[in-house]
Design a protein around this motif. Structure first.
Motif, PDB file in Angstrom:
ATOM      1  N   LEU A  74       0.804  -1.214   0.000  1.00 33.68           N
ATOM      2  CA  LEU A  74       0.000   0.000   0.000  1.00 33.68           C
ATOM      3  C   LEU A  74       0.844   1.275   0.000  1.00 33.68           C
ATOM      4  N   ALA A  75       2.160   1.141   0.025  1.00 29.31           N
ATOM      5  CA  ALA A  75       3.028   2.304   0.138  1.00 29.31           C
ATOM      6  C   ALA A  75       2.892   3.218  -1.073  1.00 29.31           C
ATOM      7  N   PRO A  76       2.954   4.531  -0.858  1.00 25.29           N
ATOM      8  CA  PRO A  76       2.951   5.456  -1.993  1.00 25.29           C
ATOM      9  C   PRO A  76       4.160   5.212  -2.886  1.00 25.29           C
ATOM     10  N   SER A  77       3.962   5.355  -4.171  1.00 21.34           N
ATOM     11  CA  SER A  77       5.082   5.166  -5.091  1.00 21.34           C
ATOM     12  C   SER A  77       5.673   6.517  -5.449  1.00 21.34           C
ATOM     13  N   GLY A  78       6.980   6.558  -5.547  1.00 19.49           N
ATOM     14  CA  GLY A  78       7.650   7.766  -5.984  1.00 19.49           C
ATOM     15  C   GLY A  78       7.834   8.795  -4.880  1.00 19.49           C
ATOM     16  N   PHE A  79       8.936   9.521  -4.963  1.00 21.38           N
ATOM     17  CA  PHE A  79       9.232  10.599  -4.026  1.00 21.38           C
ATOM     18  C   PHE A  79       8.715  11.918  -4.592  1.00 21.38           C
ATOM     19  N   VAL A  80       8.174  12.750  -3.716  1.00 19.77           N
ATOM     20  CA  VAL A  80       7.806  14.095  -4.137  1.00 19.77           C
ATOM     21  C   VAL A  80       9.080  14.860  -4.471  1.00 19.77           C
ATOM     22  N   GLN A  81       9.085  15.536  -5.596  1.00 21.70           N
ATOM     23  CA  GLN A  81      10.266  16.256  -6.060  1.00 21.70           C
ATOM     24  C   GLN A  81       9.911  17.714  -6.338  1.00 21.70           C
ATOM     25  N   VAL A  82      10.937  18.516  -6.526  1.00 21.64           N
ATOM     26  CA  VAL A  82      10.777  19.927  -6.869  1.00 21.64           C
ATOM     27  C   VAL A  82      11.482  20.202  -8.189  1.00 21.64           C
ATOM     28  N   ARG A  83      10.752  20.870  -9.069  1.00 22.94           N
ATOM     29  CA  ARG A  83      11.346  21.378 -10.309  1.00 22.94           C
ATOM     30  C   ARG A  83      10.942  22.836 -10.425  1.00 22.94           C
ATOM     31  N   GLY A  84      11.912  23.712 -10.304  1.00 22.11           N
ATOM     32  CA  GLY A  84      11.594  25.131 -10.313  1.00 22.11           C
ATOM     33  C   GLY A  84      10.687  25.480  -9.150  1.00 22.11           C
ATOM     34  N   ASP A 138      14.738  22.982  -0.328  1.00 24.96           N
ATOM     35  CA  ASP A 138      13.951  22.693  -1.519  1.00 24.96           C
ATOM     36  C   ASP A 138      12.658  23.484  -1.625  1.00 24.96           C
ATOM     37  N   PHE A 139      12.063  23.866  -0.502  1.00 27.47           N
ATOM     38  CA  PHE A 139      10.835  24.652  -0.564  1.00 27.47           C
ATOM     39  C   PHE A 139      10.746  25.568   0.648  1.00 27.47           C
ATOM     40  N   PHE A 144       6.009  21.466  -7.169  1.00 25.85           N
ATOM     41  CA  PHE A 144       6.186  20.108  -6.691  1.00 25.85           C
ATOM     42  C   PHE A 144       5.733  19.147  -7.793  1.00 25.85           C
ATOM     43  N   PHE A 145       6.444  18.016  -7.882  1.00 32.94           N
ATOM     44  CA  PHE A 145       6.072  16.976  -8.840  1.00 32.94           C
ATOM     45  C   PHE A 145       6.046  15.622  -8.144  1.00 32.94           C
ATOM     46  N   LEU A 146       5.180  14.763  -8.631  1.00 35.87           N
ATOM     47  CA  LEU A 146       5.106  13.390  -8.149  1.00 35.87           C
ATOM     48  C   LEU A 146       4.912  12.473  -9.351  1.00 35.87           C
ATOM     49  N   ASN A 147       5.860  11.573  -9.541  1.00 32.44           N
ATOM     50  CA  ASN A 147       5.807  10.638 -10.670  1.00 32.44           C
ATOM     51  C   ASN A 147       5.625  11.359 -11.998  1.00 32.44           C
ATOM     52  N   GLY A 148       6.331  12.490 -12.123  1.00 42.61           N
ATOM     53  CA  GLY A 148       6.349  13.220 -13.378  1.00 42.61           C
ATOM     54  C   GLY A 148       5.231  14.216 -13.590  1.00 42.61           C
ATOM     55  N   SER A 149       4.258  14.268 -12.665  1.00 34.93           N
ATOM     56  CA  SER A 149       3.127  15.189 -12.809  1.00 34.93           C
ATOM     57  C   SER A 149       3.127  16.215 -11.688  1.00 34.93           C
ATOM     58  N   PRO A 150       2.574  17.414 -11.923  1.00 30.35           N
ATOM     59  CA  PRO A 150       2.486  18.411 -10.849  1.00 30.35           C
ATOM     60  C   PRO A 150       1.749  17.857  -9.639  1.00 30.35           C
ATOM     61  N   PHE A 151       2.200  18.254  -8.456  1.00 31.08           N
ATOM     62  CA  PHE A 151       1.623  17.758  -7.208  1.00 31.08           C
ATOM     63  C   PHE A 151       1.136  18.941  -6.386  1.00 31.08           C
ATOM     64  N   LEU A 152      -0.173  19.050  -6.244  1.00 35.83           N
ATOM     65  CA  LEU A 152      -0.796  20.036  -5.371  1.00 35.83           C
ATOM     66  C   LEU A 152      -1.557  19.289  -4.286  1.00 35.83           C
ATOM     67  N   PHE A 153      -1.787  19.923  -3.150  1.00 38.88           N
ATOM     68  CA  PHE A 153      -2.364  19.179  -2.037  1.00 38.88           C
ATOM     69  C   PHE A 153      -3.092  20.093  -1.071  1.00 38.88           C
TER      70      PHE A 153
END
Length: 406
Positions: free
Chosen positions: A26-36, A273-274, A39-48
């Motif tokens: 059940l673990a989340p896949s992929g690390f949250v990352q920063v580009r510019g 990073d942020f 935030f991105f997650l698995n290549g897509s923008p990540f908002l929350f």
């Protein structure tokens, strides 16, 4: 409760392997990352949309109380909340994680293991704060006192930022937490994508140097140390957002005083990073009316986002906001109105800023039956349907905007 205690013992002794497997599945896949500035997650923008529940490790230390942690993750997930900020420290005192420099209570560490494993199961990402500016749960004053007890010449608690012995204590804590292997999941914290990122300290402040330079030098040293141990996770300082001496014209946005930090200079540190901000206008501007307090919070957010985009060039998270039930003349409708105004501003700034503001984390969510943790800002989702509805609506809007940006 007695049944829960027995069940936890049975699980701990007999069903260890299935628990590990379930957590990993059940673990989340992929690390949250920063580009510019996004935030991105698995290549897509990540908002929350997110929340604070600082108490989780403390409560989870007692296995019979862990249901409260599970309940909050379940209720928060149902409301669309996907990021939780909580403490990964407790220095000395009752249920201390670090009972003395370099000495850790395994029972408390297993409480934190449980928190992280439950976040994984719920699909919630964690921001884990590694120390406190205040004496609550030990924090900076406890580190200074430990050094005094060891015969180190400590003038005041602000020596936390400059004394080599105290800094050594703190670096040891970074090492122990980041390299901890979770006894439930079998995953080292530094390798766990359920953790979105670390915070060096909750609300660092320094009374002996209002320029922000002392905290800045400390943040630079500790950020470099964190990244030498863990290069996978994001890192923030944990600041409230007070402007310092690097751009004096921006001090006009402070609430009439400084706390010894420099929002712009410190968030320019390469390893950070942020950026983060907090806002408590009901405390900072206690003599002003609700409209003025709300307007301040909106200006605070807007000025910091503008600087995050144009100068710092990193994402911004509004990591603490709320309205206290202890305020004079408090009404739940007034709190809902305030929260709705903040949420609307977060949404509009995220939409207009192309995702430069990642989201907001309301302070704070409790489970039912946790009155001893009430601080005035508490929200118990099942008991406060109007507030729950506002939170859920914001989650839906941020998710929809995330899809649009993607």
């Amino acid at each position: 409760m007695a049944c829960l205690r027995k069940l936890s013992c049975i699980l701990g002794l007999v069903v260890l392997v299935p628990l590990v497997c379930e957590a990993r599945v059940l673990a989340p896949s992929g690390f949250v990352q920063v580009r510019g500035t996004r935030f991105f997650l698995n290549g897509s923008p990540f908002l929350f949309n997110g929340f604070n529940s600082y108490w989780m490790m403390n409560v989870a230390t007692e296995p019979s109380d862990r249901i409260k942690v599970s309940d909050v993750f379940r209720e928060a997930s149902a409301a669309g909340l996907s990021v939780c900020r909580t403490w990964a420290f407790s220095d000395g005192g009752d249920r201390g994680l670090q009972t003395s420099p370099g000495v850790y209570d395994e029972r408390v560490f297993q409480g934190l293991d449980f928190v992280i494993s439950e976040a994984r199961r719920s699909g919630v990402r964690l921001i884990l704060s590694l120390s406190n500016n205040y004496h609550d749960f030990g924090g900076r004053p406890q580190y200074a006192q430990w050094a005094r007890n060891a015969g180190v010449a400590i003038g005041d608690d602000d020596d936390f930022y400059t004394n080599a012995v105290v800094k050594g204590y703190y670096k040891n804590h970074l090492q122990r937490v980041l390299t901890r292997v979770n006894t439930i999941t079998g995953v080292a914290y530094r390798d766990d994508p359920a953790i979105m990122g670390w915070e060096l300290m909750n609300e660092p402040r320094c009374q002996v140097d209002y320029s922000g330079n002392t905290v800045n030098d400390w943040a630079q040293e500790m950020a470099s140390h964190v990244k030498s141990i863990d290069s996978k996770h994001l890192l923030a300082i944990g600041m409230e957002g007070f402007y310092g001496d690097s751009m004096p014209d921006r001090k006009q946005y402070n609430p009439g005083y400084q706390v010894g930090t420099d929002y712009i200079k410190s968030n320019l540190i390469r390893e950070i990073d942020f950026a983060t901000i907090h806002a408590y206008p009901d405390i900072w501007l206690s003599g002003q009316d609700e409209n003025a307090q709300t307007a301040f919070a909106q200006r605070w957010m807007e000025s910091h986002l503008a600087d995050a985009k144009a100068i710092i060039r990193k994402p911004l998270v509004f990591t603490e906001f709320g309205k206290s039930k202890k305020d004079p003349g408090y009404r739940i409708s007034a709190r809902d109105t305030y929260m709705n105004a903040i949420y609307l501003d977060i949404y509009h700034l995220a939409r207009g800023g192309g995702g430069a503001i990642g989201g907001g984390l309301v302070w704070q969510i409790l489970a039912e039956g946790m009155e001893s943790y009430d601080d005035g800002y508490e929200i118990v989702l099942p008991q406060e349907p109007s507030t729950n509805a506002i939170i859920s609506e914001q989650s839906t809007k941020m998710t929809s905007l995330q899809r649009t940006l993607g």
